[in-house]
Design a protein around this motif. Sequence first.
Motif, short mmCIF file in Angstrom:
data_model
loop_
_atom_site.label_atom_id
_atom_site.label_comp_id
_atom_site.label_asym_id
_atom_site.label_seq_id
_atom_site.Cartn_x
_atom_site.Cartn_y
_atom_site.Cartn_z
N UNK A 181 38.10 -3.40 3.65
CA UNK A 181 38.64 -5.70 3.90
C UNK A 181 37.70 -5.42 5.60
N UNK A 182 37.21 -3.48 6.21
CA UNK A 182 36.38 -3.75 7.04
C UNK A 182 34.38 -4.76 6.94
N UNK A 183 34.82 -3.47 6.15
CA UNK A 183 32.92 -3.63 6.29
C UNK A 183 32.84 -5.07 5.64
N UNK A 184 33.40 -6.15 4.46
CA UNK A 184 33.44 -6.95 3.51
C UNK A 184 33.06 -8.43 4.69
N UNK A 185 34.03 -8.11 5.80
CA UNK A 185 34.59 -8.67 6.86
C UNK A 185 32.89 -8.94 7.74
N UNK A 186 31.94 -8.36 8.32
CA UNK A 186 30.92 -8.36 8.59
C UNK A 186 29.73 -8.95 7.68
N UNK A 187 29.85 -7.76 6.80
CA UNK A 187 28.88 -8.69 5.87
C UNK A 187 28.60 -10.09 5.22
N UNK A 188 30.25 -10.82 5.03
CA UNK A 188 30.05 -12.59 5.07
C UNK A 188 30.27 -13.11 6.54
N UNK A 189 30.38 -12.09 7.17
CA UNK A 189 31.28 -13.46 8.68
C UNK A 189 29.17 -13.59 9.66
N UNK A 190 28.40 -12.08 9.46
CA UNK A 190 27.38 -12.99 9.89
C UNK A 190 26.45 -13.86 9.45
N UNK A 191 25.86 -13.42 8.16
CA UNK A 191 25.16 -14.84 7.47
C UNK A 191 25.76 -15.57 7.36
#
Length: 298
Positions: free
Chosen positions: A81-91
């Motif tokens: 749940x944590x890794x996809x948060x940043x991979x999606x939120x940043x771009x």
Amino acid sequence: MSFRIPSRWAPYVLVSPFLILFAVFGLFPLAFSGWLAFQSWEPTSGIEAMQFVGFDNFVFALTDGWFWKSLWNTLWLALASGLPQHLVALPLAVFLHQAFGRWRGLFSGAYFLPYITSTVAIAMLAGSLFSTDYGLINQALHAAFGIDNIHWMRSPDAIKPAVAMVVFWRYVGFNLVLYLAALQTIPHDLYQAARLDGAGPWQQFLRITLPGLKPMILFGVTLSIIGGLQLFEEPFILTNGKGGADQSAMTVAMYLYRLAFDFSDFGGASALAWLMFGLIALLTWLTNKAFADRQVQA
């Protein structure tokens, strides 16, 4: 007769309400938990029934199979749940920042809404979406790929992805707002100079945007690590506090809660809490060290 406080004591008097509240509701519970970790105690027996057991509670926690199972579940959910948060939120933050200008606040607010929504409401919505027979997710999977209905909340293999998706959906907007705030601190002149030098969008992202976001990325990742290892509300409500099929969604925080309030082992629960504190501190230190090393190499 008036009473005057000496000027040198005035700052301490002004901050004393906070210090008193922190001592009563913060420092005392922390110290009591540290003391309780070395005791065998059931609250119904009274304070005088405490028995000092040394490191027995820590030994029990480290040799308890349920602790290791809950730790594995916690790490799995934190990563999934944590890794996809940043991979999606940043771009997504970069896209909103560049494409919508003043209107980016409206779109970021829509993504941020799940974060401020009640956990109970989110769990009820998730329960409806993941319903076996009438859930929207099963209907969509069947229409798109012909997949038969999945028993999300009753299958040991499906319940963890379901919980991870709910946690991701709730917190991706929070990270989006963090990155949007950080993007506004990067000087626009750097992008103008880069374009004059012939740098394309991808080069600008790698050489300007990403380095400028590093402090916020570190902050966001640190919060995700702490929150992921303390995950409690979403899996607790979705599984009715039982951890789901084969305890596949029972996190360490849930096991700690059950150990204390279902099995009345407050000493073991306190020891478990301090072990998790040490793990969170270690992972936070490693994260800071990793980001610091990258900054030096750059």
